[in-house]
Design an enzyme around this catalytic site. Sequence first.
Site, PDB file in Angstrom:
ATOM      1  N   THR A  41     -35.615 -73.694 -18.452  1.00 27.71           N
ATOM      2  CA  THR A  41     -36.052 -72.291 -18.340  1.00 27.71           C
ATOM      3  C   THR A  41     -36.063 -71.580 -19.676  1.00 27.71           C
ATOM      4  OG1 THR A  41     -33.792 -71.528 -17.891  1.00 27.71           O
ATOM      5  CG2 THR A  41     -35.148 -72.130 -15.989  1.00 27.71           C
ATOM      6  N   CYS A  45     -26.975 -68.047 -20.491  1.00 27.99           N
ATOM      7  CA  CYS A  45     -26.270 -67.231 -19.502  1.00 27.99           C
ATOM      8  C   CYS A  45     -24.780 -67.166 -19.783  1.00 27.99           C
ATOM      9  CB  CYS A  45     -26.458 -67.822 -18.100  1.00 27.99           C
ATOM     10  SG  CYS A  45     -28.156 -68.081 -17.573  1.00 27.99           S
ATOM     11  N   CYS A  49     -22.736 -66.301 -14.332  1.00 26.13           N
ATOM     12  CA  CYS A  49     -24.083 -65.885 -13.907  1.00 26.13           C
ATOM     13  C   CYS A  49     -24.329 -66.238 -12.442  1.00 26.13           C
ATOM     14  CB  CYS A  49     -25.134 -66.563 -14.780  1.00 26.13           C
ATOM     15  SG  CYS A  49     -26.828 -66.066 -14.363  1.00 26.13           S
ATOM     16  N   ARG A  52     -28.965 -69.480  -9.550  1.00 26.20           N
ATOM     17  CA  ARG A  52     -28.780 -70.826  -9.009  1.00 26.20           C
ATOM     18  C   ARG A  52     -28.448 -71.802 -10.129  1.00 26.20           C
ATOM     19  NH1 ARG A  52     -33.387 -74.133  -5.502  1.00 26.20           N
ATOM     20  NH2 ARG A  52     -32.145 -76.030  -5.138  1.00 26.20           N
ATOM     21  N   ARG A  74     -33.440 -67.461 -24.909  1.00 23.23           N
ATOM     22  CA  ARG A  74     -33.469 -66.009 -24.720  1.00 23.23           C
ATOM     23  C   ARG A  74     -32.442 -65.619 -23.651  1.00 23.23           C
ATOM     24  NH1 ARG A  74     -37.689 -68.222 -22.001  1.00 23.23           N
ATOM     25  NH2 ARG A  74     -37.955 -67.602 -19.803  1.00 23.23           N
ATOM     26  N   CYS A  76     -30.598 -64.319 -20.334  1.00 27.50           N
ATOM     27  CA  CYS A  76     -30.913 -64.265 -18.911  1.00 27.50           C
ATOM     28  C   CYS A  76     -31.077 -62.813 -18.461  1.00 27.50           C
ATOM     29  CB  CYS A  76     -29.787 -64.941 -18.126  1.00 27.50           C
ATOM     30  SG  CYS A  76     -29.872 -64.736 -16.340  1.00 27.50           S
ATOM     31  N   CYS A  79     -27.745 -61.990 -15.676  1.00 28.01           N
ATOM     32  CA  CYS A  79     -26.363 -61.737 -16.133  1.00 28.01           C
ATOM     33  C   CYS A  79     -26.301 -60.990 -17.454  1.00 28.01           C
ATOM     34  CB  CYS A  79     -25.580 -63.042 -16.216  1.00 28.01           C
ATOM     35  SG  CYS A  79     -26.158 -64.188 -17.492  1.00 28.01           S
TER      36      CYS A  79
END
Length: 359
Positions: A41, A45, A49, A52, A74, A76, A79
């Site tokens: 992705t 995080c 967080c 999932r 980058r 999240c 969170c």
Amino acid sequence: MGHTLNLRECNMFVNDEERWAAIQQRDTAADGEFYYAVRTTGVYCRPSCPSRHAKRANISFHGTRQEAEQAGFRPCLRCKPDQPPLAERHAALVAQMCRLIEEAETEPDLASLAEASGVSRFHFHRIFKAQTGLTPKAYAAGVRQRRMQAQLADGNNVTDAIYAAGFNSSGRFYAQSNGALGMQPSTYRKGGHGETIRFAIAQCSLGAILVASTDKGICAILIGDDPDALARDLQDRFPKAELIGAEAGYEQVVAAVIGMVEAPEIGLDLPLDVRGTAFQQRVWQVLRNIPVGRTVSYTELAELVGAPNGARAVASACAANAIAIAIPCHRVVRTDGSLSGYRWGVERKQVLLEREGAK
């Protein structure tokens, strides 16, 4: 006595297995200790967080968020690891809204506060109560009460003080005045002028004890080494009240209080005249529900009051309690079970808890 384990003190999360376990448990204690990134992705995080969980093979660990960003990830959007923790953001938001309430000439409604905070009314109400233990409306009422007390203490007439404090009508204030001030507003303004307070000083196993009552109930139980200092404390609270001491009939009240001191299990079957802010009164009511032989920590007390992040606030309410033992703030201890400060001396607190067989 036990000790609460502090994961940071124990240098946890030093290897990938511990870090992965913290992620799976969404362990908030790991937040700030490290960050994890998801290759599929492109985001990084906090360990807690709520998103999932990704597959372990797609995760990398980073000691700082700067390290994660330098690796091309980058933050999240759920969170928000590039911002302070959620609890800190909520605390800052509520502090800002408290200042808004305190500085407003009239009480802001829930919709206005929610709009100013940038969240929905329901969400704002929930956050505010979680942080303070009070609804925004109850907090605003407490602000008005404090303003009213200050105005009356400065010698302003009652009508001017009502409107200066932010009450929209005198009728609305008078409906709440006895609970807020403990007496009629004109009496409070005059330092208790016209108020009759009966009191007596005696000796008990804890030292000198002063018991004082209005016509509503016991308003003070003070304990110390110096009887004169206790009397001065009462006079400072009500400098213009009529203080009546050493009445023969009042000895029965004092005897009942001393009986409770010496044998806490018998309780005190006498009315109390409890005076304080809305939050203080909530804390004191919860304290009165703690049974003899039990203790709670400040954190547990805050949770019982409905302010899970308000340990310091409940500690301040305990310190403001002027009705010793009947409002049993001595039953509040530190998280590890050790004794903390007590208005009438830690030694007396120890004696009381030993006498009650506290667990």
